[in-house]
Design an enzyme around this catalytic site. Structure first.
Site, PDB file in Angstrom:
ATOM      1  N   TYR A 158       0.862  -1.178   0.000  1.00 23.43           N
ATOM      2  CA  TYR A 158       0.000   0.000   0.000  1.00 23.43           C
ATOM      3  C   TYR A 158       0.898   1.228   0.000  1.00 23.43           C
ATOM      4  CZ  TYR A 158      -4.048   2.917   1.363  1.00 23.43           C
ATOM      5  OH  TYR A 158      -5.050   3.859   1.409  1.00 23.43           O
ATOM      6  N   LYS A 186      -1.242  -1.119  -4.152  1.00 23.61           N
ATOM      7  CA  LYS A 186      -2.345  -0.164  -4.123  1.00 23.61           C
ATOM      8  C   LYS A 186      -1.697   1.201  -4.216  1.00 23.61           C
ATOM      9  CE  LYS A 186      -6.212   1.723  -1.522  1.00 23.61           C
ATOM     10  NZ  LYS A 186      -7.012   1.719  -0.273  1.00 23.61           N
TER      11      LYS A 186
END
Length: 318
Positions: A158, A186
């Protein structure tokens, strides 16, 4: 163009076989909010209903214990109950489950990941780049190398530098994507810049980019992102799923128009700290029992919720 920095990935041992396959990055995954009952406890029945509704409307999978789920404000028992609920729905619907894991200490995150083996429905772990401690790019790579070596599920990094304090260039992200057991990122860098273009133009094999900034989801999909993890997709879920599929099919005119409409919705949903406006709209729709969040968050203001609800209705034709 400025010269791109490069980072050499550490020499790694092969990740466990179970941690190298099984996650399908295509489509939209919804990072579920955690609904709270009037007594302040997680309302697992409401969570189950929300999970079923977004899957019914076309979401490819669910994310439990993401930032949108206020994972940091839940205790250990609450976190386990949330994942149990999401795992049960994913098992029944044949959907993918991603479970969030965050922390600044590698050993602590590794202990959390070790427990993910109890959920066979979990296809991947969403692991935040270490926040606050601001390790070097080489430290970030070593962190993920250590985690991937023993994790029972593959990892999705992330990358959200406006929260973590650590920005990673395209070369470092490619090195991260070359680590065994790291299957995606992400990507929530706060916009589309030179590094975004460089990364999506030269991805390592088996490494996917998932849009993580809701307002920029359509441009990222246009540049080659496989899908997205989008809090906005609690609302107008079918339209977000359509956006991902339309870009994948190459229908540029239709995707561009839809992307502009959904970007307007996302901007309103993020007018106050996430997930406060999303929860306000879900409550106004009768889908969760309260709009409550846990401190230090405060519920969104009435004007923000009303504007986002109006745009949701316009986006869905309701």
């Amino acid at each position: 163009m400025a010269q791109e920095q490069t980072t050499t990935a550490p020499v790694t041992a092969a990740a466990p076989e179970s941690a190298t396959a099984g996650f399908d990055p295509y489509g939209i995954h919804v990072p579920l909010v955690t609904p709270f009952a009037r007594d302040g406890r997680p309302d697992l029945d409401a969570l189950e209903g929300l999970a079923r509704s977004v899957l019914d409307d076309g979401a490819a999978g669910l994310v439990a214990l993401g930032t949108t789920g206020e994972a940091g404000a839940l205790d250990a028992d609450e976190r386990r109950a949330v994942v149990d609920t999401c795992a049960r729905v994913c098992r029944e619907r044949g959907a993918q489950l991603v479970v969030g894991a965050a922390g600044g200490a590698t050993a602590d995150v590794a202990r959390d990941l070790a427990a993910f083996g109890r959920w066979p429905e979990a296809r991947a772990a969403l692991v935040t780049v270490p926040a606050f401690v601001r390790p070097s790019p080489e430290g970030v790579l070593a962190h993920f190398e250590r985690l991937a070596a023993d994790s029972p599920v593959p990892l999705i990094a992330y990358h959200i530098p406006y929260r973590t304090g650590r920005s990673l260039d395209a070369g470092t992200l490619r090195a991260l994507g070359s680590l065994p057991g790291v299957v995606g990122v992400k990507y929530a860098a706060g916009g589309v810049d030179e590094d975004t273009v460089r990364l999506l133009g030269d991805l390592p094999p088996g490494f996917a980019v998932l849009a993580g900034d809701d307002v920029f989801a359509s441009p990222l999909l246009a540049l080659g992102a496989s899908g997205g993890i989008l809090a906005s997709a609690h609302l107008a879920t079918a339209r977000f799923a359509e956006l991902a599929e339309t870009w994948r099919a190459g229908d540029v005119a239709r995707a561009r128009a839809l992307g502009h409409r959904l970007a307007r919705l996302s901007a309103l949903l993020f007018a106050e700290p996430n997930p406060t406006v999303v929860k306000g709209v879900l409550h106004a729709q009768g889908r969760i029992p309260t709009p409550d969040v846990r401190l230090p968050l405060l519920p969104a203001g009435e004007e923000s919720v009303a504007a986002a609800l109006k745009e949701t209705e316009a986006a869905t034709g309701a």
